[in-house]
Design a protein around this motif. Structure first.
Motif, mmCIF file in Angstrom:
data_model
loop_
_atom_site.group_PDB
_atom_site.id
_atom_site.type_symbol
_atom_site.label_atom_id
_atom_site.label_comp_id
_atom_site.label_asym_id
_atom_site.label_seq_id
_atom_site.Cartn_x
_atom_site.Cartn_y
_atom_site.Cartn_z
ATOM 1 N N GLU A 37 0.819 -1.220 0.000
ATOM 2 C CA GLU A 37 0.000 0.000 0.000
ATOM 3 C C GLU A 37 0.852 1.269 0.000
ATOM 4 O O GLU A 37 0.348 2.350 -0.324
ATOM 5 C CB GLU A 37 -0.925 0.027 1.234
ATOM 6 C CG GLU A 37 -2.103 -0.917 1.153
ATOM 7 C CD GLU A 37 -1.750 -2.382 1.432
ATOM 8 O OE1 GLU A 37 -0.561 -2.658 1.716
ATOM 9 O OE2 GLU A 37 -2.653 -3.226 1.367
ATOM 10 N N ASP A 38 2.101 1.165 0.378
ATOM 11 C CA ASP A 38 2.977 2.335 0.403
ATOM 12 C C ASP A 38 3.986 2.319 -0.749
ATOM 13 O O ASP A 38 4.997 3.010 -0.711
ATOM 14 C CB ASP A 38 3.742 2.393 1.734
ATOM 15 C CG ASP A 38 2.806 2.550 2.922
ATOM 16 O OD1 ASP A 38 1.732 3.159 2.753
ATOM 17 O OD2 ASP A 38 3.136 2.051 4.015
ATOM 18 N N SER A 39 3.690 1.532 -1.781
ATOM 19 C CA SER A 39 4.667 1.311 -2.846
ATOM 20 C C SER A 39 4.320 2.041 -4.133
ATOM 21 O O SER A 39 3.159 2.301 -4.422
ATOM 22 C CB SER A 39 4.751 -0.192 -3.148
ATOM 23 O OG SER A 39 5.195 -0.882 -2.007
ATOM 24 N N LEU A 40 5.372 2.339 -4.873
ATOM 25 C CA LEU A 40 5.242 2.864 -6.236
ATOM 26 C C LEU A 40 5.623 1.756 -7.206
ATOM 27 O O LEU A 40 6.715 1.186 -7.101
ATOM 28 C CB LEU A 40 6.214 4.019 -6.457
ATOM 29 C CG LEU A 40 5.828 5.437 -6.067
ATOM 30 C CD1 LEU A 40 6.887 6.410 -6.609
ATOM 31 C CD2 LEU A 40 4.463 5.811 -6.598
ATOM 32 N N ILE A 41 4.740 1.475 -8.153
ATOM 33 C CA ILE A 41 4.962 0.381 -9.091
ATOM 34 C C ILE A 41 5.007 0.922 -10.526
ATOM 35 O O ILE A 41 4.119 1.664 -10.944
ATOM 36 C CB ILE A 41 3.839 -0.679 -8.975
ATOM 37 C CG1 ILE A 41 3.744 -1.213 -7.540
ATOM 38 C CG2 ILE A 41 4.052 -1.812 -9.983
ATOM 39 C CD1 ILE A 41 4.953 -1.987 -7.057
ATOM 40 N N GLY A 42 6.030 0.527 -11.250
ATOM 41 C CA GLY A 42 6.119 0.868 -12.671
ATOM 42 C C GLY A 42 5.378 -0.163 -13.504
ATOM 43 O O GLY A 42 5.589 -1.362 -13.333
ATOM 44 N N MET A 43 4.516 0.296 -14.357
ATOM 45 C CA MET A 43 3.770 -0.600 -15.251
ATOM 46 C C MET A 43 3.180 0.264 -16.362
ATOM 47 O O MET A 43 2.936 1.446 -16.159
ATOM 48 C CB MET A 43 2.659 -1.344 -14.504
ATOM 49 C CG MET A 43 1.608 -0.436 -13.872
ATOM 50 S SD MET A 43 0.485 -1.271 -12.693
ATOM 51 C CE MET A 43 -0.405 -2.389 -13.776
ATOM 52 N N GLY A 51 15.680 1.931 -5.772
ATOM 53 C CA GLY A 51 14.652 2.019 -4.744
ATOM 54 C C GLY A 51 13.643 3.132 -4.970
ATOM 55 O O GLY A 51 12.828 3.410 -4.086
ATOM 56 N N ILE A 52 13.653 3.779 -6.134
ATOM 57 C CA ILE A 52 12.662 4.845 -6.366
ATOM 58 C C ILE A 52 11.407 4.291 -7.042
ATOM 59 O O ILE A 52 10.388 4.981 -7.118
ATOM 60 C CB ILE A 52 13.250 6.065 -7.107
ATOM 61 C CG1 ILE A 52 13.625 5.750 -8.543
ATOM 62 C CG2 ILE A 52 14.442 6.622 -6.350
ATOM 63 C CD1 ILE A 52 14.094 6.977 -9.321
ATOM 64 N N LEU A 53 11.467 3.078 -7.541
ATOM 65 C CA LEU A 53 10.274 2.264 -7.788
ATOM 66 C C LEU A 53 10.425 1.024 -6.911
ATOM 67 O O LEU A 53 11.535 0.506 -6.754
ATOM 68 C CB LEU A 53 10.170 1.821 -9.255
ATOM 69 C CG LEU A 53 9.818 2.854 -10.314
ATOM 70 C CD1 LEU A 53 9.819 2.205 -11.709
ATOM 71 C CD2 LEU A 53 8.452 3.486 -10.037
ATOM 72 N N ASP A 54 9.313 0.546 -6.373
ATOM 73 C CA ASP A 54 9.387 -0.677 -5.558
ATOM 74 C C ASP A 54 9.245 -1.925 -6.406
ATOM 75 O O ASP A 54 9.618 -3.013 -5.974
ATOM 76 C CB ASP A 54 8.311 -0.631 -4.477
ATOM 77 C CG ASP A 54 8.553 0.530 -3.534
ATOM 78 O OD1 ASP A 54 9.565 0.486 -2.818
ATOM 79 O OD2 ASP A 54 7.786 1.507 -3.564
#
Lengths: 266, 266
Positions: free
Chosen positions: B150-156, B198-201
């Motif tokens: 819930e606290d993550s940034l995901i690249g997609m 670490g700037i995307l999880d």
């Protein structure tokens, strides 16, 4: 306006320096309305930084800001500073880059000055009404008038493709398959700046406030682009909006083929 | 490997210089399999640039590249250079930034060297197996082991949310609503680099080739992250893959709650 512009630019660079120096320190992070609506001590400090300087120098100007150091603004009469002290707070927290300070200065509802400062990259996008838009000292050319939607890059987040109150997700899926590519950067003001620079052909966003878009609207207007509410009407800077900003080449097809047919009535 | 690494870094900087100097010139742009599958004269020139140098210096090494100047590679025995001369060609064409050179060097199938060079930002992500990962000269710390999804940034990209052959779009919509934010940058190799930083999880992508991921897999591995095929199996570098790369903190939930339940059997 020239004097106001000079002050605003001076303060924006000073605020950028404050942020860069503070970035090595631990942050205090709060959430506003929900877990993902972050606000940091930095958002508050920087808005206060601007509010103090504006009030000391221009006591008759109003401040419309995200963090509560501004005024209760109920109309855009007079001179109003619309300020997002850190646009892209999630990027600020997670990436320590890809965020900006956004300041739009409006007189009687008309955008006079737009400033968007990418703090870490040290890039200032700036515009005054009728005087063109600049990326640092480079004048930005007018946006293309001839571009197929199929050859375009569009900024949008992924919520357009989920159940939402504004758009039809099936039409949005079709849009994703039609355009050359989509991008999501996580800072509305920077995405406006990218449209003004022509590196995005359009940007559409849900739930933006006036401080998110005020500066970008001036910038984009100066290179021949247009910002409207997603239904095509004028953006109301004092309420939340779903917006479309783009060059004129892709606007009609975006609106007529993809946005309007799926538009939900609220 | 140290000598190979030194050569690869020297050539990557030289190639970056070639690209930066050529960027003011008009581009020749072709499309490969469809309108959106761009390839420029620059993609070809830069692959040829590496192929010539590798062959002159290491005549027994193989080259597995996107543009056809490499070898017919059918196995990863021996030393193989997996090269994407311009990863993010669409960004290169439209934005003149946000693209990179990606080089992974593998020995008998094991990733030994990973180099990802953001040409315009002049940032080189580099790693050698067992020796850590670096962003320019700064060692990258190990990825977090404690992070809520819930606290993550995901690249997609947005195609995960459209009809596709791999994933269930309803599960992907749920993912978008669960995570803190999603990002789309348009360069697989750079998104691997962002995970390593670490700037995307995490980053998930459809239809990647070995040259897109080879360097990034070495980088991410050196900071404790993991790359697999979307079904959890080992990535086959010689075929197209849907992949997931992420830190260990978010991997289990991404896989078990969102990816596997919606996974389509082909």
């Amino acid at each position: 306006m020239e004097a106001i512009n000079r002050h605003a630019i001076k303060w924006i660079y000073e605020a950028g320096q404050v942020i860069r120096e503070a970035m090595s320190q631990p942050l205090t992070i709060d959430t506003k309305s929900n877990r993902n609506d972050l606000v940091t001590s930095m958002d508050r400090n920087i808005e206060q930084f601007f509010a103090e300087r504006i009030r000391a120098t221009y006591s008759d100007h109003l401040i419309y800001g995200e963090e509560g150091y501004g005024d209760e603004v109920t109309s855009l009469q007079g001179i109003v500073w619309l300020i997002d002290p850190i646009d892209g707070t999630m990027n600020f927290v997670h990436q320590k880059q890809h965020f900006c300070i956004s300041i739009g200065i409006y007189k009687d509802g008309i955008g006079e000055i737009g400033l968007i400062y990418d703090v870490v990259a040290d890039i200032l996008y700036k515009a005054m009404r009728g005087k063109g838009a600049y990326k640092n000292d480079k004048r930005l050319p007018n946006l293309t008038k001839e571009q197929a939607l199929e050859d375009s890059l569009i900024g949008m987040n992924h919520h357009w493709l989920c159940d939402n109150r504004i758009a039809d997700k099936a039409a949005m899926q079709q849009l994703v398959k039609t355009v050359r590519g989509t991008r999501t950067y996580g800072s509305a003001a920077l995405e406006f700046a990218y449209v003004s620079e022509g590196i995005l052909d359009g940007y559409m966003a849900l739930g933006l406030s006036g401080w998110d878009v005020a500066a970008g609207m001036v910038l984009v207007s100066e290179v021949g682009g247009m910002t409207t509410d997603i239904d095509g009407s004028t953006v109301d800077l004092l309420s939340k909006n779903a917006i479309l900003v783009c060059n004129s080449a892709v606007r009609t097809r975006l609106m007529e083929e993809f946005i309007k047919p799926g538009r939900k009535m609220e």
